[in-house]
Write a protein that holds these residues in place. Sequence first.
Motif, PDB file in Angstrom:
ATOM      1  N   GLU A 145       2.145   8.152   1.452  1.00  0.00           N
ATOM      2  CA  GLU A 145       2.091   6.860   2.149  1.00  0.00           C
ATOM      3  C   GLU A 145       3.164   5.898   1.657  1.00  0.00           C
ATOM      4  OE1 GLU A 145      -1.508   4.515   1.415  1.00  0.00           O
ATOM      5  OE2 GLU A 145      -1.106   3.302   3.198  1.00  0.00           O
ATOM      6  N   GLU A 201       1.229   7.136   6.750  1.00  0.00           N
ATOM      7  CA  GLU A 201       0.462   7.818   5.696  1.00  0.00           C
ATOM      8  C   GLU A 201      -0.221   9.085   6.210  1.00  0.00           C
ATOM      9  OE1 GLU A 201      -3.211   5.773   4.439  1.00  0.00           O
ATOM     10  OE2 GLU A 201      -2.517   3.999   5.513  1.00  0.00           O
ATOM     11  N   ASP A 205       0.855  -1.201   0.000  1.00  0.00           N
ATOM     12  CA  ASP A 205       0.000   0.000   0.000  1.00  0.00           C
ATOM     13  C   ASP A 205       0.888   1.247   0.000  1.00  0.00           C
ATOM     14  OD1 ASP A 205      -2.113   1.775   0.462  1.00  0.00           O
ATOM     15  OD2 ASP A 205      -2.506   1.082   2.508  1.00  0.00           O
ATOM     16  N   THR A 214       1.939   0.847   7.498  1.00  0.00           N
ATOM     17  CA  THR A 214       2.040   2.044   6.664  1.00  0.00           C
ATOM     18  C   THR A 214       2.262   3.274   7.543  1.00  0.00           C
ATOM     19  OG1 THR A 214      -0.305   2.661   6.714  1.00  0.00           O
ATOM     20  CG2 THR A 214       0.362   1.042   5.044  1.00  0.00           C
ATOM     21  N   HIS A 242      -1.777   1.814   9.226  1.00  0.00           N
ATOM     22  CA  HIS A 242      -2.261   0.496   9.647  1.00  0.00           C
ATOM     23  C   HIS A 242      -1.241  -0.574   9.335  1.00  0.00           C
ATOM     24  CE1 HIS A 242      -3.017  -0.097   5.307  1.00  0.00           C
ATOM     25  NE2 HIS A 242      -3.278   1.203   5.339  1.00  0.00           N
TER      26      HIS A 242
HETATM   27 CO    CO Z   1      -2.861   2.575   3.872  1.00  0.00          CO
END
Ligand code: CO
Length: 290
Positions: free
Chosen positions: A275, A243, A147, A241, A210
């Motif tokens: 992120e 972000e 991500d 992450t 997260h």
């Molecule tokens: Co994320």
Amino acid sequence: MDRNDNCWCGSRKKYKNCHLKFDEKIKGMKYSWLLGQTKPPRHIINNEKDIEGIRASAVINNGCLDMVSEMVKAGVDTETLDQACYDYIVSRGGIPACLNYQGYPKSVCISLNNVVCHGIPSKSTILKEGDILNIDITTILDGYYADASRMFMVGRVSPEAEKLVRVTRECMELGIAAAKPWHFLGDVNAACGNHAMANGFSVVTALGGHGVGKHFHMEPYVAHIGEPNTGMLMVPGMVFTVEPMISAGRPEVDEDRKDGWTVTTKDGSLSAQWEKTILITESGAEVLAW
Ligand code: CO
Ligand code: MF3
Ligand code: CO
């Protein structure tokens, strides 16, 4: 768990040759209830195979962000960018994680100007000179998630917008620099938030980073404001992450989302986000998705 059992991390190594010392170190540390210091649960610790899986997913995700960054120009609609990302990810054997996630209708999120995050790509959202935008992409490959998101500026943007984009990136980088094994997550939270506030900006607290890897969103929750030396212990094998969502005006977001997704600033001010997905290693943090 016995010394000669297979380790709980799934490595197929004996416990004594795998996470025994790690467990002893976690157990031996002092946790202050007053500072909200907690131990990481085992299910968020990734083994070598998991990390390789996330890494491979991140290769596609990073490539997709590189690809789409070449397409960001005045006159392009965001659905065209979304379609290009879908094609890129799927042609490499991946799945765009956002597509159908809790009913989300598109493959990526594209958030312009006062949109904080989760902007839905659309034919009618056309990039124009002066816009700032975030493109947030998550890939699933063989069950592993990566991500990341980046900001883009269309042509010349206002000095304030440019500063917001730069400072938000610095918040993320400072947060990542504070991510170290055997330190607490509050160091990361504080590093992000303090830099934003020192620059006169505000931190969106309605959403955060997260854990990521075998699921899209898992423990720990990563706030972008906080106190050093508080929260969850960071240990090797954790992947999460960083972000930060930073606003030029007030930090509140509009709770009334007409399409169910698009998060905007309540006061209409500009907002930016960057992120990366990082892995806690024995010596610091390694960026997996950027
Ligand atoms: Co994320
Ligand atoms: N990629 C976002 C994140 O950073 C989540 C988007 S969920 C969606 O966590 F459904 F809006 F796509
Ligand atoms: Co994301």
